[in-house]
Design a protein around this motif. Structure first.
Motif, PDB file in Angstrom:
ATOM      1  N   LYS A   4       2.695  10.563 -22.018  1.00 36.40           N
ATOM      2  CA  LYS A   4       4.157  10.983 -23.449  1.00 36.40           C
ATOM      3  C   LYS A   4       4.895   9.922 -22.393  1.00 36.40           C
ATOM      4  O   LYS A   4       6.142  10.641 -22.223  1.00 36.40           O
ATOM      5  CB  LYS A   4       3.935  11.892 -23.933  1.00 36.40           C
ATOM      6  N   VAL A   5       4.703   9.101 -21.342  1.00 35.70           N
ATOM      7  CA  VAL A   5       6.359   8.164 -20.509  1.00 35.70           C
ATOM      8  C   VAL A   5       7.010   7.472 -21.899  1.00 35.70           C
ATOM      9  O   VAL A   5       6.200   6.400 -21.989  1.00 35.70           O
ATOM     10  CB  VAL A   5       6.359   7.913 -18.954  1.00 35.70           C
ATOM     11  N   SER A   6       8.096   7.774 -22.213  1.00 36.94           N
ATOM     12  CA  SER A   6       8.583   6.509 -22.697  1.00 36.94           C
ATOM     13  C   SER A   6       9.456   6.201 -21.439  1.00 36.94           C
ATOM     14  O   SER A   6       9.464   6.509 -20.200  1.00 36.94           O
ATOM     15  CB  SER A   6       9.950   7.707 -23.692  1.00 36.94           C
ATOM     16  N   PRO A   7      10.524   4.540 -22.210  1.00 35.10           N
ATOM     17  CA  PRO A   7      11.230   4.257 -21.193  1.00 35.10           C
ATOM     18  C   PRO A   7      12.369   5.369 -20.314  1.00 35.10           C
ATOM     19  O   PRO A   7      12.293   5.264 -19.657  1.00 35.10           O
ATOM     20  CB  PRO A   7      11.752   3.367 -21.841  1.00 35.10           C
ATOM     21  N   GLY A  25       0.456  -1.069   0.308  1.00 36.18           N
ATOM     22  CA  GLY A  25      -0.120  -0.010   0.221  1.00 36.18           C
ATOM     23  C   GLY A  25       0.988   1.182  -0.004  1.00 36.18           C
ATOM     24  O   GLY A  25       0.120   2.218  -0.002  1.00 36.18           O
ATOM     25  N   GLN A  26       1.772   1.128  -0.039  1.00 40.56           N
ATOM     26  CA  GLN A  26       2.646   2.503   0.390  1.00 40.56           C
ATOM     27  C   GLN A  26       2.950   3.417  -0.891  1.00 40.56           C
ATOM     28  O   GLN A  26       3.068   4.617  -0.871  1.00 40.56           O
ATOM     29  CB  GLN A  26       4.436   1.993   1.027  1.00 40.56           C
ATOM     30  N   ILE A  27       3.613   1.737  -1.825  1.00 41.61           N
ATOM     31  CA  ILE A  27       3.509   3.656  -3.779  1.00 41.61           C
ATOM     32  C   ILE A  27       2.987   2.506  -4.921  1.00 41.61           C
ATOM     33  O   ILE A  27       2.942   0.920  -4.677  1.00 41.61           O
ATOM     34  CB  ILE A  27       4.942   2.999  -3.733  1.00 41.61           C
ATOM     35  N   GLU A  28       2.318   2.910  -5.175  1.00 42.69           N
ATOM     36  CA  GLU A  28       1.405   1.921  -6.473  1.00 42.69           C
ATOM     37  C   GLU A  28       1.715   2.801  -7.503  1.00 42.69           C
ATOM     38  O   GLU A  28       1.435   4.182  -7.705  1.00 42.69           O
ATOM     39  CB  GLU A  28      -0.612   1.892  -5.763  1.00 42.69           C
ATOM     40  N   ILE A  29       1.800   2.242  -8.572  1.00 46.45           N
ATOM     41  CA  ILE A  29       2.045   2.533 -10.419  1.00 46.45           C
ATOM     42  C   ILE A  29       1.022   1.904 -11.324  1.00 46.45           C
ATOM     43  O   ILE A  29       1.742   0.197 -11.183  1.00 46.45           O
ATOM     44  CB  ILE A  29       3.842   2.354 -10.505  1.00 46.45           C
ATOM     45  N   VAL A  30       0.710   2.922 -11.913  1.00 46.53           N
ATOM     46  CA  VAL A  30      -0.593   2.360 -12.438  1.00 46.53           C
ATOM     47  C   VAL A  30      -0.191   2.655 -14.225  1.00 46.53           C
ATOM     48  O   VAL A  30       0.074   3.729 -14.641  1.00 46.53           O
ATOM     49  CB  VAL A  30      -1.445   2.350 -12.475  1.00 46.53           C
ATOM     50  N   VAL A  31       0.125   1.491 -15.308  1.00 50.23           N
ATOM     51  CA  VAL A  31       0.334   2.100 -15.937  1.00 50.23           C
ATOM     52  C   VAL A  31      -0.231   1.917 -17.303  1.00 50.23           C
ATOM     53  O   VAL A  31      -1.155   0.627 -16.953  1.00 50.23           O
ATOM     54  CB  VAL A  31       1.654   0.999 -16.499  1.00 50.23           C
ATOM     55  N   GLY A  32      -1.320   2.526 -18.228  1.00 53.49           N
ATOM     56  CA  GLY A  32      -2.322   2.316 -19.183  1.00 53.49           C
ATOM     57  C   GLY A  32      -1.853   1.625 -19.755  1.00 53.49           C
ATOM     58  O   GLY A  32      -1.163   1.616 -20.508  1.00 53.49           O
ATOM     59  N   MET A  33      -2.300   0.146 -19.927  1.00 51.74           N
ATOM     60  CA  MET A  33      -2.667  -0.468 -21.080  1.00 51.74           C
ATOM     61  C   MET A  33      -3.583  -0.691 -21.842  1.00 51.74           C
ATOM     62  O   MET A  33      -3.981  -2.121 -22.423  1.00 51.74           O
ATOM     63  CB  MET A  33      -1.678  -1.999 -20.373  1.00 51.74           C
ATOM     64  N   GLY A  34      -4.665   0.021 -22.299  1.00 49.15           N
ATOM     65  CA  GLY A  34      -5.225   0.047 -23.083  1.00 49.15           C
ATOM     66  C   GLY A  34      -4.615   0.060 -24.461  1.00 49.15           C
ATOM     67  O   GLY A  34      -3.126  -0.355 -24.554  1.00 49.15           O
ATOM     68  N   ASP A  55      -5.925   9.328 -24.365  1.00 48.31           N
ATOM     69  CA  ASP A  55      -5.980   8.825 -25.318  1.00 48.31           C
ATOM     70  C   ASP A  55      -4.380   9.502 -26.186  1.00 48.31           C
ATOM     71  O   ASP A  55      -3.015   8.776 -26.182  1.00 48.31           O
ATOM     72  CB  ASP A  55      -6.133   8.208 -26.186  1.00 48.31           C
ATOM     73  N   SER A  56      -3.977  10.761 -26.161  1.00 44.68           N
ATOM     74  CA  SER A  56      -3.687  11.651 -26.898  1.00 44.68           C
ATOM     75  C   SER A  56      -2.399  11.675 -26.194  1.00 44.68           C
ATOM     76  O   SER A  56      -1.312  12.536 -26.090  1.00 44.68           O
ATOM     77  CB  SER A  56      -4.238  12.846 -27.241  1.00 44.68           C
ATOM     78  N   PHE A  57      -2.095  11.397 -25.191  1.00 46.51           N
ATOM     79  CA  PHE A  57      -1.085  11.766 -23.676  1.00 46.51           C
ATOM     80  C   PHE A  57      -0.003  10.276 -23.593  1.00 46.51           C
ATOM     81  O   PHE A  57       0.494   9.892 -22.613  1.00 46.51           O
ATOM     82  CB  PHE A  57      -1.274  12.387 -22.224  1.00 46.51           C
ATOM     83  N   GLU A  58      -1.113   8.826 -23.605  1.00 46.22           N
ATOM     84  CA  GLU A  58      -0.486   7.687 -23.808  1.00 46.22           C
ATOM     85  C   GLU A  58       0.818   7.338 -24.244  1.00 46.22           C
ATOM     86  O   GLU A  58       1.478   8.004 -25.298  1.00 46.22           O
ATOM     87  CB  GLU A  58      -0.787   6.761 -24.845  1.00 46.22           C
ATOM     88  N   PRO A  59       1.846   6.632 -23.976  1.00 45.31           N
ATOM     89  CA  PRO A  59       1.867   6.092 -22.563  1.00 45.31           C
ATOM     90  C   PRO A  59       1.773   6.851 -21.726  1.00 45.31           C
ATOM     91  O   PRO A  59       2.251   7.874 -21.329  1.00 45.31           O
ATOM     92  CB  PRO A  59       2.889   4.836 -22.252  1.00 45.31           C
ATOM     93  N   ARG A 104       4.447  -0.989 -23.390  1.00 45.76           N
ATOM     94  CA  ARG A 104       5.564  -2.229 -23.198  1.00 45.76           C
ATOM     95  C   ARG A 104       6.591  -1.924 -22.434  1.00 45.76           C
ATOM     96  O   ARG A 104       6.596  -2.248 -21.401  1.00 45.76           O
ATOM     97  CB  ARG A 104       4.951  -3.582 -24.038  1.00 45.76           C
ATOM     98  N   GLU A 105       7.348  -1.319 -23.316  1.00 43.98           N
ATOM     99  CA  GLU A 105       8.484  -0.498 -23.038  1.00 43.98           C
ATOM    100  C   GLU A 105       8.517  -0.020 -21.746  1.00 43.98           C
ATOM    101  O   GLU A 105       9.511   0.145 -21.116  1.00 43.98           O
ATOM    102  CB  GLU A 105       8.336   0.164 -24.405  1.00 43.98           C
TER     103      GLU A 105
END
Length: 122
Positions: free
Chosen positions: A95-98, A28-37, A75-79, A46-47
């Protein structure tokens, strides 16, 4: 159900239960959610997810839960990556790149500072 046959069996069960409780508390301390639609995946989510997981493993971080979500609706800001640290408000990055995922991990997760130039105002 296993029968407890000795004091050692009881101690082992107790240690396992304590470990599970610690893992749940840390989760419960840190949660990271990545949109994978589908749009996120097409944009490179995925990268981005792999970069986050690699950072956690390389830095041997604990107390970090990484989840995948479907379409987050941006959608326009994915990932898109959402970070929640403890009781602080959720921060959404777009717009999170690796490479920027590594930066978010270093500055926000490890350093405690929101990466304002990657943050979305949602």
């Amino acid at each position: 159900m296993n029968k407890i046959k000795s004091l050692e069996d009881l101690k082992k069960i107790r240690e396992e239960a304590l470990h599970k409780r610690e893992v749940r508390a840390a989760a419960g301390q840190i949660e990271i959610v990545v949109g994978m639609g589908t749009v996120g995946i097409a944009a490179g989510a995925r990268e981005t997810l792999k970069a986050i997981l690699d950072f956690i493993e390389k830095e041997n971080l604990t107390g970090v839960t990484v989840r995948q979500a479907g379409n987050i609706g941006l959608d326009s800001f994915e990932p898109v990556v959402q970070v929640t640290v403890g009781a602080e408000p959720k921060v959404t990055y777009g717009k999170v790149s690796p490479e920027s995922a590594q930066r978010i991990m270093q500055e926000h997760i490890v350093g405690g500072s929101v990466v304002k130039d990657l943050m979305l105002n949602v």
